[in-house]
Scaffold this motif. Structure first.
Motif, PDB file in Angstrom:
ATOM      1  N   ALA A  62      54.015  49.933  53.623  1.00 28.46           N
ATOM      2  CA  ALA A  62      54.256  49.627  54.878  1.00 28.46           C
ATOM      3  C   ALA A  62      55.157  50.514  55.655  1.00 28.46           C
ATOM      4  CB  ALA A  62      55.108  48.493  54.780  1.00 28.46           C
ATOM      5  N   GLY A  63      55.887  51.369  55.143  1.00 25.48           N
ATOM      6  CA  GLY A  63      56.761  52.251  55.680  1.00 25.48           C
ATOM      7  C   GLY A  63      56.118  53.540  56.203  1.00 25.48           C
ATOM      8  N   LEU A  64      54.651  53.704  55.610  1.00 27.98           N
ATOM      9  CA  LEU A  64      53.862  54.997  56.001  1.00 27.98           C
ATOM     10  C   LEU A  64      53.095  54.880  57.350  1.00 27.98           C
ATOM     11  CD1 LEU A  64      52.519  55.856  52.577  1.00 27.98           C
ATOM     12  CD2 LEU A  64      54.062  57.017  53.913  1.00 27.98           C
ATOM     13  N   GLY A  65      53.101  53.642  57.673  1.00 28.24           N
ATOM     14  CA  GLY A  65      51.962  53.571  58.800  1.00 28.24           C
ATOM     15  C   GLY A  65      52.402  52.131  59.810  1.00 28.24           C
ATOM     16  N   CYS A  66      51.359  51.558  60.217  1.00 24.17           N
ATOM     17  CA  CYS A  66      51.415  50.632  61.338  1.00 24.17           C
ATOM     18  C   CYS A  66      51.356  49.092  60.744  1.00 24.17           C
ATOM     19  CB  CYS A  66      50.226  50.619  62.366  1.00 24.17           C
ATOM     20  SG  CYS A  66      48.728  50.725  61.612  1.00 24.17           S
ATOM     21  N   PHE A  67      51.505  49.183  59.324  1.00 22.08           N
ATOM     22  CA  PHE A  67      51.266  47.947  58.574  1.00 22.08           C
ATOM     23  C   PHE A  67      52.600  47.507  57.890  1.00 22.08           C
ATOM     24  CE2 PHE A  67      47.555  50.691  57.901  1.00 22.08           C
ATOM     25  CZ  PHE A  67      46.585  49.869  58.673  1.00 22.08           C
ATOM     26  N   SER A  68      52.647  46.138  58.187  1.00 22.02           N
ATOM     27  CA  SER A  68      53.761  45.312  57.452  1.00 22.02           C
ATOM     28  C   SER A  68      53.693  44.472  56.486  1.00 22.02           C
ATOM     29  CB  SER A  68      54.473  44.506  58.725  1.00 22.02           C
ATOM     30  OG  SER A  68      53.765  43.727  59.095  1.00 22.02           O
ATOM     31  N   ARG A  69      52.552  44.364  55.966  1.00 19.76           N
ATOM     32  CA  ARG A  69      52.035  43.368  55.080  1.00 19.76           C
ATOM     33  C   ARG A  69      51.152  43.957  53.819  1.00 19.76           C
ATOM     34  NH1 ARG A  69      55.333  38.660  54.368  1.00 19.76           N
ATOM     35  NH2 ARG A  69      56.178  38.182  56.411  1.00 19.76           N
ATOM     36  N   VAL A  70      51.451  43.797  52.630  1.00 23.20           N
ATOM     37  CA  VAL A  70      50.592  44.606  51.677  1.00 23.20           C
ATOM     38  C   VAL A  70      50.277  43.557  50.458  1.00 23.20           C
ATOM     39  CG1 VAL A  70      50.757  46.374  49.792  1.00 23.20           C
ATOM     40  CG2 VAL A  70      51.896  46.635  52.021  1.00 23.20           C
ATOM     41  N   PHE A  71      48.858  43.468  49.894  1.00 26.53           N
ATOM     42  CA  PHE A  71      48.613  42.999  48.845  1.00 26.53           C
ATOM     43  C   PHE A  71      48.267  44.007  47.794  1.00 26.53           C
ATOM     44  CE2 PHE A  71      44.851  41.045  46.334  1.00 26.53           C
ATOM     45  CZ  PHE A  71      45.468  40.143  45.490  1.00 26.53           C
ATOM     46  N   LEU A  72      48.458  43.805  46.551  1.00 28.08           N
ATOM     47  CA  LEU A  72      48.279  44.775  45.614  1.00 28.08           C
ATOM     48  C   LEU A  72      47.336  44.265  44.658  1.00 28.08           C
ATOM     49  CD1 LEU A  72      51.877  46.323  44.530  1.00 28.08           C
ATOM     50  CD2 LEU A  72      50.231  47.207  46.292  1.00 28.08           C
ATOM     51  N   ALA A  73      46.219  45.065  44.273  1.00 32.69           N
ATOM     52  CA  ALA A  73      45.213  44.493  43.451  1.00 32.69           C
ATOM     53  C   ALA A  73      44.737  45.768  42.488  1.00 32.69           C
ATOM     54  CB  ALA A  73      44.032  44.324  44.286  1.00 32.69           C
ATOM     55  N   SER A  74      43.674  45.647  42.014  1.00 40.11           N
ATOM     56  CA  SER A  74      43.248  46.528  40.753  1.00 40.11           C
ATOM     57  C   SER A  74      42.076  47.629  41.270  1.00 40.11           C
ATOM     58  CB  SER A  74      42.824  45.956  39.559  1.00 40.11           C
ATOM     59  OG  SER A  74      43.907  44.996  39.300  1.00 40.11           O
ATOM     60  N   SER A  75      41.329  47.306  42.326  1.00 39.94           N
ATOM     61  CA  SER A  75      40.039  48.228  42.414  1.00 39.94           C
ATOM     62  C   SER A  75      39.770  48.103  43.945  1.00 39.94           C
ATOM     63  CB  SER A  75      38.968  47.616  41.563  1.00 39.94           C
ATOM     64  OG  SER A  75      38.344  46.367  42.296  1.00 39.94           O
ATOM     65  N   GLY A  76      39.032  49.114  44.288  1.00 38.97           N
ATOM     66  CA  GLY A  76      38.638  49.257  45.847  1.00 38.97           C
ATOM     67  C   GLY A  76      37.793  48.138  46.106  1.00 38.97           C
ATOM     68  N   ALA A  77      36.856  47.669  45.522  1.00 33.26           N
ATOM     69  CA  ALA A  77      36.045  46.449  45.826  1.00 33.26           C
ATOM     70  C   ALA A  77      36.846  45.257  45.903  1.00 33.26           C
ATOM     71  CB  ALA A  77      35.168  46.225  44.556  1.00 33.26           C
ATOM     72  N   GLU A  78      37.851  45.059  44.978  1.00 33.58           N
ATOM     73  CA  GLU A  78      38.852  43.798  45.110  1.00 33.58           C
ATOM     74  C   GLU A  78      39.639  43.858  46.476  1.00 33.58           C
ATOM     75  OE1 GLU A  78      42.275  41.681  42.342  1.00 33.58           O
ATOM     76  OE2 GLU A  78      41.528  43.528  41.850  1.00 33.58           O
ATOM     77  N   ALA A  79      40.041  45.096  46.732  1.00 30.71           N
ATOM     78  CA  ALA A  79      40.987  45.189  47.897  1.00 30.71           C
ATOM     79  C   ALA A  79      40.011  44.957  48.994  1.00 30.71           C
ATOM     80  CB  ALA A  79      41.559  46.725  48.159  1.00 30.71           C
ATOM     81  N   ASN A  80      38.616  45.279  49.214  1.00 30.48           N
ATOM     82  CA  ASN A  80      37.823  45.072  50.170  1.00 30.48           C
ATOM     83  C   ASN A  80      37.316  43.584  50.399  1.00 30.48           C
ATOM     84  OD1 ASN A  80      37.601  47.658  51.318  1.00 30.48           O
ATOM     85  ND2 ASN A  80      35.838  48.542  50.075  1.00 30.48           N
ATOM     86  N   GLU A  81      37.136  43.090  49.077  1.00 30.53           N
ATOM     87  CA  GLU A  81      36.838  41.632  49.158  1.00 30.53           C
ATOM     88  C   GLU A  81      38.232  40.754  49.835  1.00 30.53           C
ATOM     89  OE1 GLU A  81      34.631  39.178  47.460  1.00 30.53           O
ATOM     90  OE2 GLU A  81      33.469  40.794  46.421  1.00 30.53           O
ATOM     91  N   GLY A  82      39.203  41.337  49.434  1.00 25.63           N
ATOM     92  CA  GLY A  82      40.569  40.466  50.186  1.00 25.63           C
ATOM     93  C   GLY A  82      40.409  40.834  51.683  1.00 25.63           C
ATOM     94  N   ALA A  83      40.082  42.033  52.133  1.00 22.55           N
ATOM     95  CA  ALA A  83      40.143  42.146  53.565  1.00 22.55           C
ATOM     96  C   ALA A  83      39.096  41.380  54.145  1.00 22.55           C
ATOM     97  CB  ALA A  83      39.781  43.704  53.920  1.00 22.55           C
ATOM     98  N   VAL A  84      37.993  41.102  53.754  1.00 20.05           N
ATOM     99  CA  VAL A  84      36.962  40.267  53.978  1.00 20.05           C
ATOM    100  C   VAL A  84      37.469  38.751  54.069  1.00 20.05           C
ATOM    101  CG1 VAL A  84      34.473  39.195  53.786  1.00 20.05           C
ATOM    102  CG2 VAL A  84      34.913  41.458  53.540  1.00 20.05           C
ATOM    103  N   LYS A  85      38.232  38.270  52.885  1.00 19.78           N
ATOM    104  CA  LYS A  85      38.746  36.853  52.991  1.00 19.78           C
ATOM    105  C   LYS A  85      39.804  36.770  54.013  1.00 19.78           C
ATOM    106  CE  LYS A  85      38.285  36.443  47.929  1.00 19.78           C
ATOM    107  NZ  LYS A  85      39.234  36.442  46.686  1.00 19.78           N
ATOM    108  N   LEU A  86      40.705  37.859  54.171  1.00 22.37           N
ATOM    109  CA  LEU A  86      41.465  37.870  55.259  1.00 22.37           C
ATOM    110  C   LEU A  86      40.991  37.752  56.531  1.00 22.37           C
ATOM    111  CD1 LEU A  86      44.683  38.034  55.617  1.00 22.37           C
ATOM    112  CD2 LEU A  86      44.328  40.433  55.971  1.00 22.37           C
ATOM    113  N   ALA A  87      39.915  38.428  56.885  1.00 26.03           N
ATOM    114  CA  ALA A  87      39.320  38.511  58.139  1.00 26.03           C
ATOM    115  C   ALA A  87      38.797  37.025  58.531  1.00 26.03           C
ATOM    116  CB  ALA A  87      38.300  39.370  58.143  1.00 26.03           C
ATOM    117  N   ARG A  88      38.134  36.504  57.300  1.00 27.08           N
ATOM    118  CA  ARG A  88      37.590  35.280  57.587  1.00 27.08           C
ATOM    119  C   ARG A  88      38.690  34.088  57.881  1.00 27.08           C
ATOM    120  NH1 ARG A  88      32.057  35.518  53.818  1.00 27.08           N
ATOM    121  NH2 ARG A  88      31.094  36.779  55.081  1.00 27.08           N
TER     122      ARG A  88
END
Length: 397
Positions: A89-115
């Motif tokens: 969070a301290g490296l850029g413009c983001f303030s919230r982080v969810f940690l996962a295990s793979s890129g596909a999982e992170a991208n699925e999370g991004a779609v879920k968050l957007a929806r």
């Protein structure tokens, strides 16, 4: 069951055609197979090994954390999880982080968050606009979200709600927007499609368009994040601030680790909406923190940029010497475009060079992709270019 040297993977489900070599050791930019043969590795687990093979900082982080706490479960805080989230969070413009295990999982999370945000803030808007040539992972939803030809029909019925625009074409994005659109998802460098670079003007206009239409901009930096492009995150090269970002690959330096980052206003999951058995695992988070602390130093990133310039200049010389089409890339994610569909032949010739081989990747029949360790040395880049020169000659004889 006896495994033969000709078919060492006979107990594995077939998912790809692997060469017969079985790797047993790696240090830095080098891999060693069980016959003792050495290979200069410009693939590095597909841009995963930020610091090369078996770096001391990863080994030390694993050893130290393994003796303290491996996995308390995702329903509890642990110190490495908190420390890595705060560091990212301290490296850029983001303030919230969810940690996962793979890129596909992170991208699925991004779609879920957007929806979820679309349900709460945009009357149920849920469609995601992606791009032709884009690649976001191998789950069913991410195959549908990707723009790789044929992927959206491979395992029918596929998830819906993913539109496609043309890369570097703002009008096609505008045409794809409907009242149901909630976000645009983009790789700023399309790795699997051949290291296609987003035009800076297009990216700035895309950011302005999404802001004007009240849409989220999701940047997939699974391959480009954590120093790969010579800066902490590739979107820093474009001077924009996305709403959501995903990371993986280089974040873990070789271990399975990914992250979903968002701005505070998008922190809209309800308890139970998102999770995973290994999300925030302290063993992986400890490694990620060690990798980020090493890679995101300015002196380290300056060396990444220096080696990128050296590699780019050397590849341009090979283009001239062998009558190739072009070289392109960002930082230490680069491609060599061939005039014919002989990339696989070059990969094979490079692997078989004597006295040691060179490992390359061919994501397209006429294209080689190079993803070396971010701490590859000047001498190793020079050797890689020398070996690639020989491989190109052998593949045309």
């Amino acid at each position: 069951m006896n495994l033969t040297a000709q078919d060492p993977g006979q107990a594995l489900i077939t998912i790809t055609q692997r060469p017969a070599a079985v790797f047993v050791e790696g240090q830095g930019s080098w891999l060693v197979d069980e016959r003792g043969r050495r290979y200069l590795d410009l693939v590095q687990g597909w841009a995963v090994n930020s610091l090369g093979h078996s770096p001391a900082v990863v080994a030390q982080a694993l050893a130290a954390q393994a003796q303290r706490l491996v996995n308390p479960g995702p329903a509890f805080h642990n110190r490495p999880m908190l420390a890595l989230a705060e560091r990212l969070a301290g490296l850029g413009c983001f303030s919230r982080v969810f940690l996962a295990s793979s890129g596909a999982e992170a991208n699925e999370g991004a779609v879920k968050l957007a929806r979820r945000w679309g349900q709460k803030m945009r009357g149920g808007a849920h469609e995601i606009i992606g791009f032709e040539g884009g690649f976001h992972g191998r789950t069913l939803a991410m195959m549908a979200a990707s723009g790789k030809p044929g992927w959206d029909t491979r395992y029918p019925p596929m998830p819906t709600g993913f539109a496609k625009a043309r890369f570097n074409d703002l009008r096609s994005v505008e045409a794809a927007i409907t009242p149901a659109t909630v976000a645009v998802m983009i790789e700023l460098v399309q790795g699997e499609a051949g290291v296609n670079i987003a035009d800076p003007g297009f990216v700035r206009e895309l950011r302005a368009l999404t802001q004007a239409r009240g849409l989220l901009l999701i940047v997939d930096e699974v391959q480009t994040g954590i120093g790969r492009c010579g800066v902490a995150f590739a979107h820093g090269l474009y001077g924009i601030e996305p709403d959501v970002m995903t990371l993986a690959k280089g974040l873990g330096g070789g271990v399975p680790l990914a992250a979903l980052l968002c701005q505070e206003r998008l922190n809209c999951f309800e308890p139970g909406d998102q999770g995973g058995t290994y999300c925030g695992n302290p063993l992986m988070a400890a490694v990620g923190l060690a990798v980020v602390n090493e890679v995101c130093r300015e002196d380290f990133l300056a060396q990444v940029r220096a080696r990128a310039r050296q590699l780019s200049v050397g590849l341009q010389a090979l283009v001239q010497a062998h009558g190739l089409v072009a070289e392109r890339g960002a930082g230490l994610l680069r491609a060599l475009v061939l005039p014919t569909a002989r990339a696989d032949a070059v990969v094979g010739a490079a692997r078989d060079l004597q006295p040691h081989g060179l490992l390359l990747n061919a994501p397209r029949p006429n294209l080689l992709r190079l993803m070396p360790a971010l701490n590859i040395s000047e001498d190793e880049v020079a050797l890689a270019l020398h070996l690639l020169d020989h491989a190109l000659r052998e593949a045309t004889e």
